[in-house]
Design a protein around this motif. Structure first.
Motif, PDB file in Angstrom:
ATOM      1  N   LEU A  22      -1.823  -0.783   6.569  1.00 15.58           N
ATOM      2  CA  LEU A  22      -0.517  -1.728   6.391  1.00 15.58           C
ATOM      3  C   LEU A  22       0.060  -2.523   7.243  1.00 15.58           C
ATOM      4  O   LEU A  22      -0.020  -2.185   8.628  1.00 15.58           O
ATOM      5  CB  LEU A  22       0.669  -0.547   5.855  1.00 15.58           C
ATOM      6  CG  LEU A  22      -0.017   0.525   4.764  1.00 15.58           C
ATOM      7  CD1 LEU A  22       1.273   1.548   4.582  1.00 15.58           C
ATOM      8  CD2 LEU A  22      -0.082  -0.305   3.443  1.00 15.58           C
ATOM      9  N   ALA A  23       0.467  -3.584   6.859  1.00 15.86           N
ATOM     10  CA  ALA A  23       1.150  -4.601   7.767  1.00 15.86           C
ATOM     11  C   ALA A  23       2.651  -4.614   7.546  1.00 15.86           C
ATOM     12  O   ALA A  23       3.171  -4.969   6.446  1.00 15.86           O
ATOM     13  CB  ALA A  23       0.692  -6.083   7.632  1.00 15.86           C
ATOM     14  N   ASP A  30       3.371  -5.026   3.679  1.00 15.14           N
ATOM     15  CA  ASP A  30       2.252  -5.449   2.961  1.00 15.14           C
ATOM     16  C   ASP A  30       0.906  -4.525   2.872  1.00 15.14           C
ATOM     17  O   ASP A  30       0.461  -3.818   3.925  1.00 15.14           O
ATOM     18  CB  ASP A  30       1.770  -6.866   3.307  1.00 15.14           C
ATOM     19  CG  ASP A  30       3.101  -7.858   3.153  1.00 15.14           C
ATOM     20  OD1 ASP A  30       3.992  -7.468   2.270  1.00 15.14           O
ATOM     21  OD2 ASP A  30       3.019  -8.985   3.745  1.00 15.14           O
ATOM     22  N   SER A  31       0.173  -4.653   1.739  1.00 18.18           N
ATOM     23  CA  SER A  31      -1.087  -3.709   1.724  1.00 18.18           C
ATOM     24  C   SER A  31      -2.100  -4.676   1.140  1.00 18.18           C
ATOM     25  O   SER A  31      -1.876  -5.798   0.386  1.00 18.18           O
ATOM     26  CB  SER A  31      -1.126  -2.489   1.094  1.00 18.18           C
ATOM     27  OG  SER A  31      -0.816  -2.842  -0.296  1.00 18.18           O
ATOM     28  N   GLU A  32      -3.405  -4.413   1.355  1.00 19.61           N
ATOM     29  CA  GLU A  32      -4.538  -5.106   0.785  1.00 19.61           C
ATOM     30  C   GLU A  32      -5.687  -3.996   0.365  1.00 19.61           C
ATOM     31  O   GLU A  32      -6.153  -3.359   1.192  1.00 19.61           O
ATOM     32  CB  GLU A  32      -5.363  -5.999   1.767  1.00 19.61           C
ATOM     33  CG  GLU A  32      -6.408  -6.893   0.998  1.00 19.61           C
ATOM     34  CD  GLU A  32      -7.256  -7.808   2.092  1.00 19.61           C
ATOM     35  OE1 GLU A  32      -8.116  -8.260   1.979  1.00 19.61           O
ATOM     36  OE2 GLU A  32      -6.394  -8.155   3.144  1.00 19.61           O
ATOM     37  N   HIS A 117      -0.172 -13.512   5.088  1.00 15.22           N
ATOM     38  CA  HIS A 117      -1.480 -13.798   5.290  1.00 15.22           C
ATOM     39  C   HIS A 117      -2.251 -14.525   3.813  1.00 15.22           C
ATOM     40  O   HIS A 117      -3.244 -14.811   4.041  1.00 15.22           O
ATOM     41  CB  HIS A 117      -2.264 -12.506   5.450  1.00 15.22           C
ATOM     42  CG  HIS A 117      -2.297 -11.489   4.416  1.00 15.22           C
ATOM     43  ND1 HIS A 117      -1.171 -10.456   4.272  1.00 15.22           N
ATOM     44  CD2 HIS A 117      -3.383 -11.164   3.678  1.00 15.22           C
ATOM     45  CE1 HIS A 117      -1.457  -9.556   3.225  1.00 15.22           C
ATOM     46  NE2 HIS A 117      -2.818 -10.046   2.932  1.00 15.22           N
ATOM     47  N   LEU A 118      -1.464 -14.460   2.955  1.00 19.88           N
ATOM     48  CA  LEU A 118      -2.130 -15.127   1.522  1.00 19.88           C
ATOM     49  C   LEU A 118      -1.334 -16.193   1.138  1.00 19.88           C
ATOM     50  O   LEU A 118      -1.910 -16.799   0.453  1.00 19.88           O
ATOM     51  CB  LEU A 118      -1.610 -14.094   0.427  1.00 19.88           C
ATOM     52  CG  LEU A 118      -2.447 -12.673   0.429  1.00 19.88           C
ATOM     53  CD1 LEU A 118      -2.092 -12.057  -0.736  1.00 19.88           C
ATOM     54  CD2 LEU A 118      -3.936 -12.619   0.534  1.00 19.88           C
TER      55      LEU A 118
END
Length: 120
Positions: A22-23, A30-32, A117-118
């Motif tokens: 997690l960021a 945020d998660s990816e 980051h997106l």
């Protein structure tokens, strides 16, 4: 790691969500997600989940071979912990209950922003 309960606080299962760390940022986290998941039953039984989505993400170029192997390796590591019934499975989480004095927090104004980051 997520936990799910049925109505009446009957524990349903753990859900191992394979994702990037997690960021944190000032307004939240945020998660990816990496598509591949594992469910773990209270009796220790487990199953891979979403292998079809994991494969499709690779075919669609959303995940390269190196990342796919890292994700699969992390999953295998989780399975080792499950089989050994190590933490968090052995830590009593199915008996956890929220503090009744807790309130539901409000969403920040920019809750729907594009993660940094997106956006580029």
């Amino acid at each position: 790691m997520w936990l799910f309960w049925e109505p009446g606080w009957r524990f349903k299962n753990w859900y191992v969500n394979l994702e990037e760390p997690l960021a944190r940022w000032a307004g939240g986290v945020d998660s990816e997600d990496h598509f591949l998941d594992i469910t773990v039953d209270p009796d220790g039984g487990w199953q891979w989940r979403d292998e079809d989505e994991f494969a499709q993400a690779q075919r669609d170029g959303l995940m390269g071979p190196d990342l796919a192997e890292r994700v699969r390796s992390a999953g295998r590591g989780a399975v080792e912990v499950i089989r050994a019934w190590g933490p968090p499975f052995s830590d009593g989480w199915p008996d956890w209950r929220p503090d009744p004095s807790w309130t539901v927090p409000l969403l920040p104004e920019d809750w729907d922003r594009t993660p940094a980051h997106l956006s580029s």
